[in-house]
Design a protein around this motif. Sequence first.
Motif, mmCIF file in Angstrom:
data_model
loop_
_atom_site.group_PDB
_atom_site.id
_atom_site.type_symbol
_atom_site.label_atom_id
_atom_site.label_comp_id
_atom_site.label_asym_id
_atom_site.label_seq_id
_atom_site.Cartn_x
_atom_site.Cartn_y
_atom_site.Cartn_z
ATOM 1 N N UNK A 1 8.947 -0.360 -11.603
ATOM 2 C CA UNK A 1 9.854 -1.499 -11.417
ATOM 3 C C UNK A 1 10.759 -1.247 -10.216
ATOM 4 N N UNK A 2 11.245 -0.009 -10.115
ATOM 5 C CA UNK A 2 12.111 0.335 -8.997
ATOM 6 C C UNK A 2 11.346 0.242 -7.669
ATOM 7 N N UNK A 3 10.101 0.694 -7.692
ATOM 8 C CA UNK A 3 9.276 0.621 -6.480
ATOM 9 C C UNK A 3 9.071 -0.829 -6.054
ATOM 10 N N UNK B 1 10.178 -2.399 -2.622
ATOM 11 C CA UNK B 1 9.205 -3.040 -1.731
ATOM 12 C C UNK B 1 9.722 -4.396 -1.258
ATOM 13 N N UNK B 2 10.247 -5.189 -2.186
ATOM 14 C CA UNK B 2 10.753 -6.512 -1.811
ATOM 15 C C UNK B 2 11.936 -6.376 -0.859
ATOM 16 N N UNK B 3 12.765 -5.392 -1.107
ATOM 17 C CA UNK B 3 13.904 -5.171 -0.221
ATOM 18 C C UNK B 3 13.427 -4.817 1.196
ATOM 19 N N UNK B 4 12.416 -3.979 1.278
ATOM 20 C CA UNK B 4 11.870 -3.622 2.598
ATOM 21 C C UNK B 4 11.256 -4.831 3.284
ATOM 22 N N UNK C 1 0.842 -1.202 0.000
ATOM 23 C CA UNK C 1 0.000 0.000 0.000
ATOM 24 C C UNK C 1 0.873 1.246 0.000
ATOM 25 N N UNK C 2 1.921 1.225 0.810
ATOM 26 C CA UNK C 2 2.805 2.392 0.888
ATOM 27 C C UNK C 2 3.518 2.658 -0.430
ATOM 28 N N UNK C 3 3.813 1.586 -1.171
ATOM 29 C CA UNK C 3 4.525 1.753 -2.444
ATOM 30 C C UNK C 3 3.566 1.846 -3.632
ATOM 31 N N UNK C 4 2.269 1.747 -3.361
ATOM 32 C CA UNK C 4 1.285 1.831 -4.446
ATOM 33 C C UNK C 4 1.348 0.647 -5.402
ATOM 34 N N UNK C 5 1.574 -0.549 -4.864
ATOM 35 C CA UNK C 5 1.744 -1.752 -5.691
ATOM 36 C C UNK C 5 0.713 -2.813 -5.324
ATOM 37 N N UNK C 6 0.581 -3.798 -6.200
ATOM 38 C CA UNK C 6 -0.217 -4.983 -5.848
ATOM 39 C C UNK C 6 0.652 -6.221 -6.064
ATOM 40 N N UNK C 7 0.237 -7.307 -5.393
ATOM 41 C CA UNK C 7 1.005 -8.555 -5.490
ATOM 42 C C UNK C 7 0.073 -9.741 -5.350
ATOM 43 N N UNK C 8 0.392 -10.788 -6.090
ATOM 44 C CA UNK C 8 -0.235 -12.064 -5.789
ATOM 45 C C UNK C 8 0.386 -12.586 -4.507
#
Lengths: 518, 518
Positions: free
Chosen positions: A444-446, A450-453, A411-418
């Motif tokens: 892509x950078x976000x 996100x994964x790094x966080x 949510x913080x990065x404005x992304x979605x994920x399975x």
Amino acid sequence: MSVHAGVMTDGTVLSKARERLLAVLGPDGVLTAPEEVAEFHDPYEGKDATRFQPSFVVQPSTVEEVRQVVRVAAELGVHLWTSSTGRNFGYGGSAPVDNGAIVLNLRRMNRILEIDEKAGYALVEPGVRFFDLYEEIKRRGLKLWMSVPDLGWGSLAGNALEHGYGYTVHGDHASAVCGLEVVLADGDLVRTGMGGIDGSPLWQRHKRGFGPSLDSLFMQSNFGVVTKMGVWLMPQPETFVTGSVVCHRDEDVAGLIDALAPLMLDGTIQGHPLITSSPEPAGGRPGFADDTVGMSAQQKLCAAFPPGRWNARVSFYGDTQVVRAREAALRRAVAHLPGVTVDLRSYPGDVPADEVHPHDLVPAGIPNMFLLDVMKRHLGDRIGHIDFSPVLPFTGEDAARHEAMVQRILAEEGLVAGFAWIATSRSLVGVSMVLFDVDDPEQAEAARRAVSRMCDEAERWGWSEYRAHPSMVDRVAAGYGFNDCALPRLYRRLKDALDPAGILSPGNHGIRPSARQG
Amino acid sequence: MSVHAGVMTDGTVLSKARERLLAVLGPDGVLTAPEEVAEFHDPYEGKDATRFQPSFVVQPSTVEEVRQVVRVAAELGVHLWTSSTGRNFGYGGSAPVDNGAIVLNLRRMNRILEIDEKAGYALVEPGVRFFDLYEEIKRRGLKLWMSVPDLGWGSLAGNALEHGYGYTVHGDHASAVCGLEVVLADGDLVRTGMGGIDGSPLWQRHKRGFGPSLDSLFMQSNFGVVTKMGVWLMPQPETFVTGSVVCHRDEDVAGLIDALAPLMLDGTIQGHPLITSSPEPAGGRPGFADDTVGMSAQQKLCAAFPPGRWNARVSFYGDTQVVRAREAALRRAVAHLPGVTVDLRSYPGDVPADEVHPHDLVPAGIPNMFLLDVMKRHLGDRIGHIDFSPVLPFTGEDAARHEAMVQRILAEEGLVAGFAWIATSRSLVGVSMVLFDVDDPEQAEAARRAVSRMCDEAERWGWSEYRAHPSMVDRVAAGYGFNDCALPRLYRRLKDALDPAGILSPGNHGIRPSARQG
């Protein structure tokens, strides 16, 4: 990822290597044209990427050719990056950690060397795809079932050697391996376990020989190139039951997970349940076949997911009475959970593939491309993903905080994920496919950020990713800090012993010889 | 077994080592008196033995002490021979392959560090015996079951690290291991898998970390000293059923084995059936409690065996309905076999140990000494044994020729042996305990000759022993001849990398560093 000392191989040496390898493999075995090599890049890195860059690709078709490729590489000091079919796009495909690697791709080694119906095993080369083995089993009319991951285009060996999962009884693919043939960095050829005995009938029947067992040494490592792999198969069951435990409310995940844990521990549920989390999107969830125009990303994603806020796919295989008794035990175990429904389908073991519901193909061990097709239909062709895949304890509490953490960062990065877990007897293996538009460098950078966080958070809880994208391998490996990183240091000692020059896949899972430390 | 170059350690160095180790461990940690050291010899070698001779014994009680012992040994160039409790008498007990070794015995490291009831595991030190863990589980009232071998006095770690078997769901003890702590030959300390992460909750819950898995590298090897081991335990079942499939005629073994194979392959039968062969002796078989005066050796031996020419012990654990369905599947599968009877007993999972039939203790995971007591009563205190333990394909044909070969050689040598197979999913593990009178050097020699001849025959069929007496390790290892002994050569390379001086158990499973090749 910095470029490590000595790893960039200069053009003259690469030219010489190309020439030598052409002489060994012929023109069919060496791909150098940019349009041919393109397929062996990270498919989601974008066109201007400067990291994970292969130089060219070799495709030997025999063990002897692999040995010669390795010897040429050792002689010239060029490094190889081994891939089987290279279909793990979320983990970089065939892309090497270190720039300039010659991709040693094993697709042309695609022979099925043996299938033993009575003993339940196959011996395959690393280029054999799940599709290939399935087709051969059907062609011969053998009563054997496989375990397959969500997409069937990958290699059995590639998947198992990377600790990949499927969902049937032998769904822990690394554990289903029985016997390897391996080319070492000096070109020597070794067979593990009972394979060390010439012509032994036991190589694929018994996991250990006399002395230590080395199969797992050649998984998630760069200590050798696997050229043959034994894999255990399950007998065709009399009855196959699969379906969902569906849980509709946000707050009930802990209870669902805690109810499933003892059923996995005692083996009532067979194989590996896939437990998906699919938050209800604003505006509601679309139907399976709805047009996606005007939908939010979250809505589109939900269209690819099975019903329910939580959905646990469970399966039973075997004798009909035993299957019915297992099913009854499951129903009793979840009956007390609020808002939970159980929806199971039963098939005879000899059901034809075209009579199996598309959602049930994977738990039936039938390789397919359903998931990718659905995702492409809803999300388009230009969607990439990077995966966050931690292992966590199989408890409701850990599962709930894992999901809350991932959803918060998304949510913080404005992304979605399975988002899903694969259940094992005592752990959950999380798979978050963080999606991004390949043509949108900012997104892509976000996604990478996100994964790094997420990794940061998981590390604080003592969790580790079970596999990782090339961009993440060094940091995941660095999390193994016990006694001044004793385990990574031991990996390096083994690498020094087996491949001191770092010819084979340097940087794979963070492993490099001393000579290549950055 | 020749004494290898450089292995005999001279008296001066040993004296110095004793002095240094006394300073490290104190007088309780160093045994030097002949009557104390006697227990660490091969119990069946006889009094005048000149091989497998330890010099003295050290018994550290902490990991830090183990590290110091290893460092002292490395510094002085003396070699150690690691044993946990040293109870595998048929495989030499604590006796070293090379004379002059200081036995590094881990009995005093006997702490149970953790038992997790919900996740079904324990973390133990190598001196923890099956008896110890069982008592602790009962003391705490935990609903967990173990897997135990036939005798309960051994070490969980010692047994698992030697690829030992028990009989319940986690009866393949090497496969039930999840996470090791290991002292390397230079005193470094490593934790495998998720244990590489400081304080991870996953060390005993998930078998693999990030990178290659090394648990099996430290089994049947001499690459390190295991100081902690995780082991998976099964939840207490609702119902436990065990008993015999009895087959009365000589010629029916192939049919019995072939009927059991698919039930093991598909998991209908859980754990590991013990299939015993007990030829009807001349003069008939005595009753269980008969006086043995005047009996033939074959008759005495039969008294220790369950009924039937062939007897397969099978077991089922879990939910009552599932257990009943499994039992029904077994009965259907053997119903067509001529002269076969099925005799099963059912217990509730919370049955007290003293209500379990003595024959059912082992499949119930309750450690005991019943087998040794029976054998001593019938055969006396001076009976030794040397074991022939090949792995063979799980087929009736292979089983029949295996037994025929063993019985022929026994008859030719005038010997008797306990004969059994432990069944795994795709293989049988043979255990022939060839008996001899410890005080009769000629008979002892005949027993060793018989086992050697059996190995010759097995080798021709491509079989290998799964473990072996110190006198046999080099010849079993030499059977791994593929590609100029590539696997033994790889073991040597690993040994060179991890213990180039051969401080740790040189000769174990035939593995020595280059510097100690004979």
